[in-house]
Enzyme design. Sequence first.
Site, PDB file in Angstrom:
ATOM      1  N   ASN A   1      65.556  92.738  65.824  1.00  0.00           N
ATOM      2  CA  ASN A   1      66.753  92.645  64.999  1.00  0.00           C
ATOM      3  C   ASN A   1      67.977  92.383  65.874  1.00  0.00           C
ATOM      4  O   ASN A   1      68.080  92.869  67.006  1.00  0.00           O
ATOM      5  CB  ASN A   1      66.938  93.898  64.135  1.00  0.00           C
TER       6      ASN A   1
ATOM      7  N   GLU B   1      72.112  92.442  65.399  1.00  0.00           N
ATOM      8  CA  GLU B   1      73.232  92.796  64.525  1.00  0.00           C
ATOM      9  C   GLU B   1      74.486  92.021  64.903  1.00  0.00           C
ATOM     10  O   GLU B   1      74.548  91.380  65.956  1.00  0.00           O
ATOM     11  CB  GLU B   1      73.491  94.302  64.597  1.00  0.00           C
TER      12      GLU B   1
ATOM     13  N   CYS C   1      67.099  90.451  60.699  1.00  0.00           N
ATOM     14  CA  CYS C   1      66.027  91.418  60.937  1.00  0.00           C
ATOM     15  C   CYS C   1      65.004  90.864  61.925  1.00  0.00           C
ATOM     16  O   CYS C   1      64.904  89.655  62.131  1.00  0.00           O
ATOM     17  CB  CYS C   1      65.331  91.752  59.628  1.00  0.00           C
TER      18      CYS C   1
ATOM     19  N   GLU D   1      61.754  90.660  61.647  1.00  0.00           N
ATOM     20  CA  GLU D   1      60.741  89.816  61.026  1.00  0.00           C
ATOM     21  C   GLU D   1      61.250  88.386  60.839  1.00  0.00           C
ATOM     22  O   GLU D   1      60.523  87.425  61.097  1.00  0.00           O
ATOM     23  CB  GLU D   1      60.333  90.384  59.651  1.00  0.00           C
TER      24      GLU D   1
ATOM     25  N   CYS E   1      62.280  94.513  54.888  1.00  0.00           N
ATOM     26  CA  CYS E   1      63.227  94.566  53.775  1.00  0.00           C
ATOM     27  C   CYS E   1      62.889  93.469  52.759  1.00  0.00           C
ATOM     28  O   CYS E   1      62.045  92.601  53.014  1.00  0.00           O
ATOM     29  CB  CYS E   1      64.656  94.411  54.277  1.00  0.00           C
TER      30      CYS E   1
ATOM     31  N   CYS F   1      63.335  89.794  53.954  1.00  0.00           N
ATOM     32  CA  CYS F   1      62.288  89.437  54.931  1.00  0.00           C
ATOM     33  C   CYS F   1      60.967  89.178  54.219  1.00  0.00           C
ATOM     34  O   CYS F   1      60.249  88.242  54.559  1.00  0.00           O
ATOM     35  CB  CYS F   1      62.117  90.540  55.969  1.00  0.00           C
TER      36      CYS F   1
END
Length: 160
Positions: free
Chosen positions: A47, A49, A58, A60, A91, A94
Amino acid sequence: MVLTIEQRSTLISQALDARQGSYSPYSNFRVGACLLAEDGTFIKGANVENASYGGAICAERTAIVKAVSEGRRKFIGLAVSSDVKAPISPCGICRQVLREFCGQDMPILLVPAQYTKDKTVEVTLKEMDKVETGDKLVVTSMAEILPFSFGPEDLERPQQ
Protein backbone atom coordinates in the site's frame (compact mmCIF):
# COMPACT_ATOMS: atom_id res chain seq x y z
CA MET A 1 -8.05 -23.93 -9.39
CA VAL A 2 -5.43 -25.50 -7.13
CA LEU A 3 -2.06 -24.05 -6.20
CA THR A 4 0.96 -26.27 -5.60
CA ILE A 5 2.53 -26.32 -2.15
CA GLU A 6 5.49 -24.39 -3.56
CA GLN A 7 3.25 -21.73 -5.16
CA ARG A 8 1.31 -21.28 -1.91
CA SER A 9 4.49 -21.03 0.12
CA THR A 10 5.98 -18.43 -2.22
CA LEU A 11 2.77 -16.38 -2.35
CA ILE A 12 2.63 -16.29 1.44
CA SER A 13 6.30 -15.40 1.98
CA GLN A 14 6.25 -12.77 -0.76
CA ALA A 15 3.06 -11.15 0.60
CA LEU A 16 4.61 -10.97 4.07
CA ASP A 17 7.81 -9.55 2.58
CA ALA A 18 5.90 -7.02 0.45
CA ARG A 19 4.83 -5.17 3.61
CA GLN A 20 8.38 -3.80 3.74
CA GLY A 21 7.59 -1.67 0.68
CA SER A 22 4.57 -0.04 2.29
CA TYR A 23 4.47 3.74 2.48
CA SER A 24 1.90 4.26 5.23
CA PRO A 25 2.88 7.29 7.34
CA TYR A 26 -0.75 8.31 7.96
CA SER A 27 -2.43 5.06 8.96
CA ASN A 28 0.67 3.11 10.02
CA PHE A 29 -1.21 0.13 8.54
CA ARG A 30 1.17 -1.81 6.33
CA VAL A 31 -0.28 -4.22 3.79
CA GLY A 32 1.55 -6.54 1.43
CA ALA A 33 0.18 -8.58 -1.44
CA CYS A 34 1.54 -11.04 -3.94
CA LEU A 35 -0.15 -12.13 -7.16
CA LEU A 36 0.79 -15.23 -9.12
CA ALA A 37 0.45 -14.69 -12.85
CA GLU A 38 -0.58 -17.49 -15.18
CA ASP A 39 2.98 -17.49 -16.61
CA GLY A 40 4.43 -18.31 -13.15
CA THR A 41 5.61 -14.79 -12.30
CA PHE A 42 5.12 -13.55 -8.72
CA ILE A 43 4.27 -9.83 -8.47
CA LYS A 44 4.49 -8.06 -5.11
CA GLY A 45 2.62 -4.92 -4.11
CA ALA A 46 2.39 -2.74 -1.02
CA ASN A 47 0.00 0.00 0.00
CA VAL A 48 1.11 3.54 -0.83
CA GLU A 49 -0.60 6.39 1.03
CA ASN A 50 -0.84 10.05 0.13
CA ALA A 51 -1.44 13.21 2.14
CA SER A 52 -4.63 13.75 0.13
CA TYR A 53 -5.87 10.32 1.32
CA GLY A 54 -7.87 9.77 -1.89
CA GLY A 55 -4.62 9.30 -3.78
CA ALA A 56 -3.72 6.22 -1.75
CA ILE A 57 -3.54 2.80 -3.40
CA CYS A 58 -3.92 -0.56 -1.70
CA ALA A 59 -1.34 -3.35 -1.91
CA GLU A 60 -3.58 -5.56 -4.02
CA ARG A 61 -4.14 -2.85 -6.62
CA THR A 62 -0.44 -1.96 -6.60
CA ALA A 63 0.37 -5.57 -7.50
CA ILE A 64 -2.25 -5.84 -10.20
CA VAL A 65 -1.37 -2.47 -11.76
CA LYS A 66 2.30 -3.48 -11.87
CA ALA A 67 1.43 -6.79 -13.48
CA VAL A 68 -1.07 -5.47 -16.01
CA SER A 69 1.23 -2.60 -17.02
CA GLU A 70 3.90 -5.23 -17.75
CA GLY A 71 1.54 -7.18 -20.01
CA ARG A 72 0.21 -9.84 -17.62
CA ARG A 73 -3.56 -10.21 -17.72
CA LYS A 74 -4.35 -13.57 -16.09
CA PHE A 75 -3.68 -14.62 -12.52
CA ILE A 76 -3.97 -17.88 -10.63
CA GLY A 77 -3.39 -16.89 -6.99
CA LEU A 78 -3.20 -14.04 -4.49
CA ALA A 79 -1.96 -13.69 -0.92
CA VAL A 80 -2.61 -10.64 1.29
CA SER A 81 -0.96 -9.81 4.61
CA SER A 82 -0.70 -6.98 7.12
CA ASP A 83 0.74 -6.36 10.56
CA VAL A 84 -2.55 -7.38 12.18
CA LYS A 85 -2.70 -10.69 14.03
CA ALA A 86 -5.92 -11.72 12.28
CA PRO A 87 -5.99 -12.05 8.48
CA ILE A 88 -7.44 -9.12 6.54
CA SER A 89 -9.41 -9.15 3.32
CA PRO A 90 -9.08 -6.92 0.24
CA CYS A 91 -11.29 -3.81 0.32
CA GLY A 92 -14.29 -3.49 -1.98
CA ILE A 93 -12.58 -1.56 -4.76
CA CYS A 94 -9.64 -4.00 -4.75
CA ARG A 95 -12.07 -6.90 -5.05
CA GLN A 96 -13.68 -5.32 -8.11
CA VAL A 97 -10.33 -4.51 -9.75
CA LEU A 98 -9.10 -8.05 -9.09
CA ARG A 99 -12.34 -9.42 -10.57
CA GLU A 100 -11.45 -7.81 -13.90
CA PHE A 101 -8.43 -10.09 -14.31
CA CYS A 102 -8.98 -13.04 -11.95
CA GLY A 103 -11.22 -16.04 -12.34
CA GLN A 104 -13.99 -16.72 -9.87
CA ASP A 105 -12.19 -19.87 -8.69
CA MET A 106 -8.84 -18.15 -8.12
CA PRO A 107 -7.48 -19.02 -4.65
CA ILE A 108 -6.94 -16.12 -2.25
CA LEU A 109 -4.85 -16.59 0.88
CA LEU A 110 -5.47 -14.17 3.76
CA VAL A 111 -2.31 -14.36 5.83
CA PRO A 112 -1.97 -13.38 9.52
CA ALA A 113 1.01 -11.19 10.47
CA GLN A 114 2.62 -13.92 12.58
CA TYR A 115 2.20 -16.69 10.02
CA THR A 116 4.24 -19.78 10.85
CA LYS A 117 3.96 -22.74 8.50
CA ASP A 118 3.78 -25.36 11.24
CA LYS A 119 1.65 -23.41 13.74
CA THR A 120 -0.86 -21.41 11.71
CA VAL A 121 -4.15 -23.22 11.18
CA GLU A 122 -5.66 -23.22 7.70
CA VAL A 123 -9.40 -22.46 7.63
CA THR A 124 -12.06 -21.50 5.13
CA LEU A 125 -13.82 -18.16 5.28
CA LYS A 126 -16.89 -19.85 6.77
CA GLU A 127 -14.79 -21.52 9.49
CA MET A 128 -12.81 -18.39 10.41
CA ASP A 129 -14.95 -17.30 13.38
CA LYS A 130 -15.68 -20.86 14.52
CA VAL A 131 -12.05 -21.92 14.99
CA GLU A 132 -10.80 -20.67 18.35
CA THR A 133 -7.15 -21.56 17.92
CA GLY A 134 -4.39 -18.94 17.39
CA ASP A 135 -3.26 -17.71 14.00
CA LYS A 136 -5.45 -18.58 11.03
CA LEU A 137 -4.62 -18.67 7.34
CA VAL A 138 -7.92 -18.12 5.54
CA VAL A 139 -8.22 -19.83 2.16
CA THR A 140 -10.97 -18.34 0.01
CA SER A 141 -11.68 -17.41 -3.62
CA MET A 142 -12.77 -14.49 -5.78
CA ALA A 143 -16.33 -15.85 -5.90
CA GLU A 144 -16.48 -16.08 -2.13
CA ILE A 145 -15.18 -12.58 -1.38
CA LEU A 146 -17.15 -10.93 -4.20
CA PRO A 147 -20.37 -12.89 -4.71
CA PHE A 148 -22.72 -12.05 -7.57
CA SER A 149 -19.96 -9.94 -9.05
CA PHE A 150 -19.90 -7.86 -12.20
CA GLY A 151 -17.13 -8.74 -14.64
CA PRO A 152 -16.03 -8.23 -18.24
CA GLU A 153 -18.27 -11.03 -19.49
CA ASP A 154 -21.33 -9.13 -18.25
CA LEU A 155 -20.68 -6.44 -20.87
CA GLU A 156 -21.28 -9.07 -23.54
CA ARG A 157 -24.80 -9.88 -22.34
CA PRO A 158 -27.66 -9.04 -24.72
CA GLN A 159 -29.23 -5.65 -24.14
CA GLN A 160 -32.79 -4.56 -24.83
